[in-house]
Design an enzyme around this catalytic site. Structure first.
Site, short mmCIF file in Angstrom:
data_model
loop_
_atom_site.label_atom_id
_atom_site.label_comp_id
_atom_site.label_asym_id
_atom_site.label_seq_id
_atom_site.Cartn_x
_atom_site.Cartn_y
_atom_site.Cartn_z
N TYR A 1 -13.04 -0.99 1.77
CA TYR A 1 -13.36 -0.62 3.14
C TYR A 1 -12.45 0.53 3.54
O TYR A 1 -11.59 0.95 2.76
CB TYR A 1 -13.18 -1.80 4.11
N GLU B 1 0.84 -1.20 0.00
CA GLU B 1 0.00 0.00 0.00
C GLU B 1 0.87 1.25 0.00
O GLU B 1 2.04 1.20 0.34
CB GLU B 1 -0.94 -0.02 1.21
N TYR B 2 0.29 2.37 -0.40
CA TYR B 2 0.98 3.65 -0.52
C TYR B 2 2.17 3.55 -1.48
O TYR B 2 3.27 4.02 -1.19
CB TYR B 2 1.42 4.15 0.86
N MET C 1 -9.84 -3.70 -1.95
CA MET C 1 -9.90 -3.34 -0.52
C MET C 1 -11.01 -2.31 -0.30
O MET C 1 -10.76 -1.14 0.02
CB MET C 1 -8.54 -2.85 -0.05
#
Length: 381
Positions: free
Chosen positions: A234, A169-170, A232
């Site tokens: 959420y 992520e990121y 993802m």
């Protein structure tokens, strides 16, 4: 299958009688403990012993830390295809970093119940946060890649893992193409040894979506690179954000609408949250911090404070407010109504999987509802 919403004056005895079911079933299915109190607005799963006529096959997995309680794992495994063990990290040099707690017992128990254990790889730094410098170090350096992939293969054989999940992520925009190439190369190598590879994708609604969470994630390239993807879907409502649903169905739908234009629906698993948040009010950006709670805990809070649970028909999510020590709070969580909305969306779009973040707390009504609507794929040991 029915969903009953508790009204003023209801009791477990009157509800069971009105629905024609034993009170023991109502208590067990909804995890209602003594003294059997209910919240007005609480949604209850009403068991139907007859499954749906035609249940779609569904690939189901859930993430779990090795510190999960044995009882929670034991209760959840019968409803899973795969167990995603969270997580293994790596160094700048490509050396694998194991979880802080032993995971062998999880892997062994998963196989015993016909569930495939999957190694989850994350670029988590020593502080427990995602480190995009780690991502850059591995995607741009073939020697580091080779060391990491070799280490993964050895660990998967040693531990008895059945697959790999890449959860980065990121990712920086400058690493977008290199990251997709890394996933493609890893998948090609792992597939040669019989390992399937999943990649987790931030919830984008367009190719040009801005922001650090999105710019390094190319849906089309990553969908081509991996065997399967997890959306993802959420964390719209999250620890440092304003009070709102964790996975509002109107926003989840926008992500799926975009995803199916870039990735075959047969490869897509929908991300589903198994938790909620409790925010103190008023919300102040940069100051307010929500507390993570589980779904049963949310209902208990409503009961303890005499709060009536509301249901947002746009987000298709339950929420309520309550006062404690002079401070007002707002709670958003998941119940059988919000889960059914997500399951209906899976069926509507013809998606083939569901992935839970996370399964550390057992919420029986969700799994019973899923089992009623889908044929959960299982594999023999």
């Amino acid at each position: 299958m029915k969903i009953y919403v508790v009204k003023q004056g209801d009791s477990v005895d009157t509800i069971a009688a009105s629905q024609g079911i034993p009170v023991e079933n109502l208590l067990f299915d909804n995890q209602i403990g003594y003294p059997y109190r209910l919240a007005v607005g609480q949604a209850l799963y009403i068991r139907d012993e007859v499954p749906f006529d035609e249940r779609m096959p569904l690939y189901v997995f859930g993430y779990a830390y090795p510190i999960i309680s044995p009882d929670n794992l034991e209760n959840t495994l019968p409803y899973l295809t795969d167990l995603y063990v969270f997580s293994y990290g790596f160094t700048m040099e490509g050396d694998l970093v194991p979880p802080m707690s032993p995971d062998d017992w999880m892997i062994e128990r998963a196989w015993q119940l016909g569930v495939r254990p999957v190694l989850t790889l994350t670029p988590l730094g020593p502080d427990g946060h995602f480190n995009n410098s780690l991502v850059s170090s591995v995607v741009h350096n073939r020697e580091v890649q080779q060391r990491l992939i070799w280490s993964l293969g050895l660990k998967m054989m040693e531990k008895g893992f059945a697959g790999l999940d890449i959860d980065f992520e990121y990712i920086m925009a400058a690493d977008r193409l290199a990251y997709a190439d890394f996933v493609k190369r890893t998948t090609q190598i792992m597939n040669q040894f019989g390992y399937q590879v999943t990649v987790a994708l931030a919830p984008k609604t367009s190719a040009a979506q801005s922001g650090l969470l999105y710019e390094g994630v190319d849906y089309r390239l990553l969908g081509e690179a991996a065997n399967r993807v997890l959306l993802m879907t959420y964390e719209w409502g999250y620890t440092f954000g304003p009070p709102m649903a964790v996975a509002p169905i109107n926003m989840v739908r926008k992500v799926v609408d975009y995803a199916i234009t870039e990735i075959p629906k047969e490869k897509i698993s929908l991300g589903i949250p198994n938790y909620g948040y409790d925010w103190p009010l008023p919300y102040e950006r940069g100051v307010t911090r929500a507390r993570t709670i589980n779904n049963l805990e949310a209902v208990q809070i409503a009961i303890d404070h005499g709060a009536e649970i509301q249901f947002d028909e746009v987000a298709m999510s339950p929420f309520f407010r309550y006062w404690q020590y002079g401070v007002q709070h707002e709670v958003w969580f998941e119940d059988v109504r919000s889960y059914k909305a997500k399951f209906d969306l899976i069926q509507e779009y013809g998606l083939t999987g569901a992935g839970y973040w996370q399964i550390m707390q057992f919420f029986r009504a969700n799994w019973l509802l899923m089992e009623q609507m889908f044929d959960i794929k299982k594999f023999s040991a």
